[in-house]
Design an enzyme around this catalytic site. Structure first.
Site, PDB file in Angstrom:
ATOM      1  N   GLY A   1      17.933  41.574 101.990  1.00 50.36           N
ATOM      2  CA  GLY A   1      19.264  41.638 102.617  1.00 50.36           C
ATOM      3  C   GLY A   1      20.115  40.411 102.332  1.00 50.36           C
ATOM      4  O   GLY A   1      20.781  39.891 103.219  1.00 50.36           O
TER       5      GLY A   1
ATOM      6  N   SER B   1      22.728  40.001 100.158  1.00 49.61           N
ATOM      7  CA  SER B   1      24.061  40.121  99.559  1.00 49.61           C
ATOM      8  C   SER B   1      25.060  40.815 100.478  1.00 49.61           C
ATOM      9  O   SER B   1      25.243  42.031 100.387  1.00 49.61           O
ATOM     10  CB  SER B   1      23.968  40.917  98.246  1.00 49.61           C
ATOM     11  OG  SER B   1      23.367  40.158  97.238  1.00 49.61           O
TER      12      SER B   1
ATOM     13  N   GLU C   1      30.766  36.215  87.921  1.00 55.62           N
ATOM     14  CA  GLU C   1      29.637  37.150  88.066  1.00 55.62           C
ATOM     15  C   GLU C   1      29.221  37.804  86.748  1.00 55.62           C
ATOM     16  O   GLU C   1      28.532  38.824  86.729  1.00 55.62           O
ATOM     17  CB  GLU C   1      29.995  38.220  89.095  1.00 55.62           C
ATOM     18  CG  GLU C   1      30.232  37.668  90.503  1.00 55.62           C
ATOM     19  CD  GLU C   1      28.948  37.438  91.288  1.00 55.62           C
ATOM     20  OE1 GLU C   1      28.050  38.289  91.265  1.00 55.62           O
ATOM     21  OE2 GLU C   1      28.847  36.377  91.934  1.00 55.62           O
TER      22      GLU C   1
ATOM     23  N   ARG D   1      33.819  38.272  94.998  1.00 63.09           N
ATOM     24  CA  ARG D   1      32.985  37.270  94.321  1.00 63.09           C
ATOM     25  C   ARG D   1      33.705  36.569  93.173  1.00 63.09           C
ATOM     26  O   ARG D   1      33.751  35.352  93.099  1.00 63.09           O
ATOM     27  CB  ARG D   1      31.721  37.943  93.787  1.00 63.09           C
ATOM     28  CG  ARG D   1      30.852  38.564  94.884  1.00 63.09           C
ATOM     29  CD  ARG D   1      29.443  38.808  94.367  1.00 63.09           C
ATOM     30  NE  ARG D   1      28.653  39.664  95.241  1.00 63.09           N
ATOM     31  CZ  ARG D   1      27.400  39.993  95.013  1.00 63.09           C
ATOM     32  NH1 ARG D   1      26.787  39.546  93.937  1.00 63.09           N
ATOM     33  NH2 ARG D   1      26.737  40.765  95.846  1.00 63.09           N
TER      34      ARG D   1
ATOM     35  N   HIS E   1      31.051  44.562  92.711  1.00 65.85           N
ATOM     36  CA  HIS E   1      31.342  44.287  91.296  1.00 65.85           C
ATOM     37  C   HIS E   1      32.181  45.435  90.734  1.00 65.85           C
ATOM     38  O   HIS E   1      32.051  46.585  91.185  1.00 65.85           O
ATOM     39  CB  HIS E   1      30.051  44.202  90.461  1.00 65.85           C
ATOM     40  CG  HIS E   1      29.223  42.986  90.704  1.00 65.85           C
ATOM     41  ND1 HIS E   1      27.850  43.024  90.856  1.00 65.85           N
ATOM     42  CD2 HIS E   1      29.567  41.684  90.818  1.00 65.85           C
ATOM     43  CE1 HIS E   1      27.391  41.795  91.048  1.00 65.85           C
ATOM     44  NE2 HIS E   1      28.415  40.968  91.035  1.00 65.85           N
TER      45      HIS E   1
ATOM     46  N   ASP F   1      31.689  47.013  88.070  1.00 59.29           N
ATOM     47  CA  ASP F   1      30.886  48.079  87.463  1.00 59.29           C
ATOM     48  C   ASP F   1      30.337  49.077  88.478  1.00 59.29           C
ATOM     49  O   ASP F   1      29.643  50.027  88.124  1.00 59.29           O
ATOM     50  CB  ASP F   1      29.769  47.500  86.570  1.00 59.29           C
ATOM     51  CG  ASP F   1      28.719  46.697  87.329  1.00 59.29           C
ATOM     52  OD1 ASP F   1      28.711  46.707  88.570  1.00 59.29           O
ATOM     53  OD2 ASP F   1      27.889  46.038  86.649  1.00 59.29           O
TER      54      ASP F   1
ATOM     55  N   CYS G   1      23.770  47.906  85.988  1.00 59.90           N
ATOM     56  CA  CYS G   1      23.489  46.537  86.448  1.00 59.90           C
ATOM     57  C   CYS G   1      22.283  45.964  85.726  1.00 59.90           C
ATOM     58  O   CYS G   1      22.166  44.755  85.546  1.00 59.90           O
ATOM     59  CB  CYS G   1      23.156  46.516  87.938  1.00 59.90           C
ATOM     60  SG  CYS G   1      24.427  47.157  88.991  1.00 59.90           S
TER      61      CYS G   1
HETATM   62  O1  SUG Z   1      24.126  40.566  93.302  1.00 58.51           O
HETATM   63  N1  SUG Z   1      21.596  42.544  94.725  1.00 58.51           N
HETATM   64  C1  SUG Z   1      22.437  42.229  93.582  1.00 58.51           C
HETATM   65  C2  SUG Z   1      22.815  43.496  92.860  1.00 58.51           C
HETATM   66  C3  SUG Z   1      23.541  43.223  91.579  1.00 58.51           C
HETATM   67  C4  SUG Z   1      24.067  44.448  90.943  1.00 58.51           C
HETATM   68  N2  SUG Z   1      24.670  44.132  89.722  1.00 58.51           N
HETATM   69  C5  SUG Z   1      25.795  44.721  89.226  1.00 58.51           C
HETATM   70  N3  SUG Z   1      26.551  45.459  89.977  1.00 58.51           N
HETATM   71  N4  SUG Z   1      26.114  44.470  88.033  1.00 58.51           N
HETATM   72  C6  SUG Z   1      23.679  41.462  94.038  1.00 58.51           C
HETATM   73  O2  SUG Z   1      24.198  41.769  95.114  1.00 58.51           O
HETATM   74  C7  SUG Z   1      20.184  42.012  96.620  1.00 58.51           C
HETATM   75  C8  SUG Z   1      18.946  41.180  96.854  1.00 58.51           C
HETATM   76  C9  SUG Z   1      18.371  41.382  98.221  1.00 58.51           C
HETATM   77  O3  SUG Z   1      19.113  41.692  99.153  1.00 58.51           O
HETATM   78  O4  SUG Z   1      17.128  41.234  98.374  1.00 58.51           O
HETATM   79  C10 SUG Z   1      20.960  41.571  95.385  1.00 58.51           C
HETATM   80  O5  SUG Z   1      20.978  40.413  95.035  1.00 58.51           O
END
Ligand code: SUG
Length: 448
Positions: free
Chosen positions: A18, A20, A172, A209, A245, A247, A363
């Protein structure tokens, strides 16, 4: 020019912490039990599938987690066991943040400009500083080292330092970047969610971000033609709905742009400028919120698909299984394939372990267009062929657990297993000593 798909190999500590805010899946699955081995298998199966379609496939290594070096920088001291126990105490956020396998989402590794588009004819790569989320910001130094091994030939590749400047230059990577190309040229779209200098209407619920300042710096650094660079704002309503993001709501490939109405704040203006620059060949496939409600797009991730150009010139979409199960997402993707354009097929693959942390097929990969000579100049052994597939599969089976919950992160055995696994991996991938634990002397005992 063929495009190499560099997928991030899932690390042995893949877990649901959790970490992010603004990433709906990460928050929804916080504290659940993960299966790192299944996650790594899913990642390898995706690479095998994409390669099977005829696309070029390569792999990026995971990072060493828990990052004992970072925990020590935060003031935890003593032996590894003592550091882990102290960091796990209380709410344990430091241990969770230093244990994420988040480098698996390779779209956030770096931003890329192919040699055809840059003024000096080199491929430019800027590792993302990922400043906005602490657990991700600690990826940048190792990422930079890894990229400098793989893209070590300085006559062909420029691997820059991550952008300086902390949160004001928060970047990012390719997750906020699109490259579109027609016979008229190649356009680069650098999206951003907030700006430090200048007015803007930002999201209210969730953090934005990427900054405008970072996006502009990347275009400058990569020596791109100013007339072919675009800097749209991510739609604040899209970010508030969970599209942290770009994407999550948009993907482009060649002359195709697929996007949701809430991807960009001024979508019509962006599309008009792109059409002006790239001509009538540009095909824009847009989902209205009516056709595909943003909440569905954020949960099922139809836009977080890989759009691949295949050897016969046609395109295929590799979407998450979750998008097949959501009627609106599936109908949209099928409409795209039925439209009669270059997209001929939609394939669905299971990347559920990653999806639970908000990471879909797009991703999990970093796209790097490469000429044949550039491909030959790559360092290390990262091109995913049958032999590497088999070797990585066996490596995962040897080292990965099939169950991990946040309290397990304090287990010193997990840290040792990770170091053993990654030490072996650097030999397998011929990477040299890229990890902190391979480069730093064992800690000397400190007294407090
Ligand atoms: O940065 N999740 C990543 C997911 C990244 C997705 N990437 C793209 N959309 N390109 C982030 O939020 C969650 C980790 C955790 O909650 O344990 C995390 O970091």
């Amino acid at each position: 020019m063929p495009e190499m798909q560099f997928d991030g190999l899932v690390g042995p500590t893949h877990n649901y912490a959790g970490l992010s805010p603004g990433n709906v899946a990460s928050a929804a699955h916080a504290g659940r039990v993960s299966d790192p081995r299944a996650a790594a298998r899913e990642g390898l199966a995706k690479m095998r599938f994409v390669r099977g379609l005829g696309a070029a496939q390569a792999v990026l290594p995971p990072q060493d987690r828990p990052s004992l070096v970072t925990l020590r920088r935060l003031g935890f001291h003593g032996s590894d066991e003592e550091v882990l126990a102290a960091a796990a105490a209380g709410d344990g956020w430091a241990l969770r943040a230093c244990s994420s396998a988040s480098a698996m989402w390779a779209a956030n590794t770096a931003t890329i400009a192919p040699s055809t588009d840059t003024a000096d004819g080199r491929v430019h790569l800027t590792p993302a500083n990922l400043q906005r989320m602490f657990h991700r910001s600690i990826e940048a130094p190792t990422t930079t080292r890894v990229l400098r091994v793989i893209f070590g030939d300085a006559s062909r590749f420029a691997v820059h330092e991550p952008l300086p400047g902390g949160g004001q230059l928060s970047d990012e990577g390719a997750a906020n970047h699109l490259r579109l190309e027609t016979g008229r040229g190649a356009a680069h779209v650098f999206a951003w969610g907030r700006r430090e200098w200048g007015e803007f209407d930002g999201p209210r619920l969730h953090p934005a971000r990427q900054t405008h300042e970072a996006s502009v710096a990347l275009a400058r650094l990569h020596l791109l033609k100013p007339a072919l660079t675009f800097f749209p704002q991510q739609h604040p309503g899209g970010i508030d709905a969970g599209a942290f993001h770009t994407d999550v709501l948009a993907v482009g490939n060649g002359r195709i742009l697929m996007l949701h109405e809430l991807a960009f704040a001024e979508s019509d203006r962006l599309v008009a400028s792109l059409k002006q620059a790239l001509g009538a060949d540009l095909v824009v496939l847009r989902a209205s919120n009516n056709e595909l409600p943003v909440e569905r797009a954020v949960t099922a991730y139809p836009f977080n698909s890989q759009m691949l150009t295949l050897p016969d010139g046609s395109m295929a979409i590799v979407a998450p299984l979750d998008a097949r199960e959501d009627p609106a997402s599936r109908a949209f993707l099928e409409r795209v394939a039925a439209e009669g354009g270059p997209v001929r097929a939609v394939h669905y693959i299971d990347v559920r372990q990653s999806m639970r942390n908000g990471g879909g097929p797009a991703c999990l990969r970093l796209r790097v267009p490469l000429t044949t000579d550039e491909l030959r100049a790559l360092g290390a052994r990262v091109v995913f062929d049958e032999r590497l597939d088999a070797a990585l599969g066996a490596w995962v089976e040897r080292h990965y657990r099939d169950r991990l919950s946040p309290p397990d992160l304090a287990d010193p055995a997990l840290a040792r297993e990770g170091m053993r696994a990654l030490d072996e991996l650097t030999q397998l991938l011929e990477l040299g000593s890229v990890y902190d634990f391979q480069r730093t002397a064992p800690p000397t005992r400190q007294t407090s």
